[in-house]
Design a protein around this motif. Structure first.
Motif, PDB file in Angstrom:
ATOM      1  N   ASP A 105       6.356  16.871 140.454  1.00 13.51           N
ATOM      2  CA  ASP A 105       7.613  16.465 139.822  1.00 13.51           C
ATOM      3  C   ASP A 105       7.595  15.037 139.295  1.00 13.51           C
ATOM      4  N   GLU A 106       6.780  14.174 139.849  1.00 15.88           N
ATOM      5  CA  GLU A 106       6.769  12.777 139.447  1.00 15.88           C
ATOM      6  C   GLU A 106       6.093  12.543 138.098  1.00 15.88           C
ATOM      7  N   TYR A 107       5.471  13.572 137.535  1.00 12.61           N
ATOM      8  CA  TYR A 107       4.729  13.432 136.284  1.00 12.61           C
ATOM      9  C   TYR A 107       5.519  14.048 135.130  1.00 12.61           C
ATOM     10  N   GLU A 108       5.378  13.446 133.960  1.00 13.17           N
ATOM     11  CA  GLU A 108       6.012  13.970 132.757  1.00 13.17           C
ATOM     12  C   GLU A 108       4.945  14.179 131.688  1.00 13.17           C
ATOM     13  N   VAL A 109       4.780  15.409 131.235  1.00  8.21           N
ATOM     14  CA  VAL A 109       3.749  15.752 130.255  1.00  8.21           C
ATOM     15  C   VAL A 109       4.276  15.488 128.849  1.00  8.21           C
ATOM     16  N   GLU A 110       3.487  14.758 128.075  1.00 11.36           N
ATOM     17  CA  GLU A 110       3.834  14.499 126.679  1.00 11.36           C
ATOM     18  C   GLU A 110       2.917  15.247 125.721  1.00 11.36           C
ATOM     19  N   ASN A 111       1.692  15.520 126.169  1.00 11.61           N
ATOM     20  CA  ASN A 111       0.743  16.173 125.290  1.00 11.61           C
ATOM     21  C   ASN A 111      -0.209  17.018 126.126  1.00 11.61           C
ATOM     22  N   VAL A 112      -0.624  18.132 125.560  1.00 16.93           N
ATOM     23  CA  VAL A 112      -1.591  19.007 126.204  1.00 16.93           C
ATOM     24  C   VAL A 112      -2.694  19.293 125.200  1.00 16.93           C
ATOM     25  N   ASN A 113      -3.946  19.162 125.629  1.00 12.33           N
ATOM     26  CA  ASN A 113      -5.069  19.474 124.766  1.00 12.33           C
ATOM     27  C   ASN A 113      -5.954  20.469 125.504  1.00 12.33           C
TER      28      ASN A 113
END
Length: 126
Positions: A105-113
């Protein structure tokens, strides 16, 4: 900001539209009919990325490919989607599947490759 249309932009976009797959700068350069230097093609591709016309795919070997954002908008395709790189024909295509992953929960994804490698459907049937 509206950017001016140039023969270089039209040529690069035309190649991406006609192929329908992600392409490296080298592959685009080989297919362009007009004389354009390498740096100009990279500038055009980077502007296309900034403007949301194409998206950049970095393969496992570090090589950059550029895919036309045909279905990336309006929820037609998830913004976080997988790509598939064929090891025989060296093309990359966007796969129309949603990336399902979980992170703390502490992480926020901005991009996925995500790039899967193997043999594409065209090469499998040859």
């Amino acid at each position: 900001m509206k950017r001016r249309n140039t023969p270089t932009k039209e040529a690069v976009l035309d190649v991406l539209v006609k192929t329908g797959k992600a392409m490296s700068q080298d592959a685009i350069e080989q297919k362009i009919d007009i004389d354009i230097n390498r740096a100009t093609i990279y500038r055009v591709l980077n502007r296309f990325c900034d403007d949301g016309i194409v998206h950049r795919v970095v393969a496992e070997d570090g090589k950059q490919y550029f895919a036309l954002c045909v279905k990336c908008e309006e929820n037609q395709k998830p913004s976080h989607h997988f790509h598939f790189r064929c090891l025989k024909c060296d093309t990359i295509e966007c796969l129309p599947v949603k990336v399902n992953f979980s992170i703390p929960d502490e992480y926020e994804v901005e991009n996925v490759n995500c790039v899967l490698t193997g043999t594409c459907k065209e090469c499998s049937h040859k």
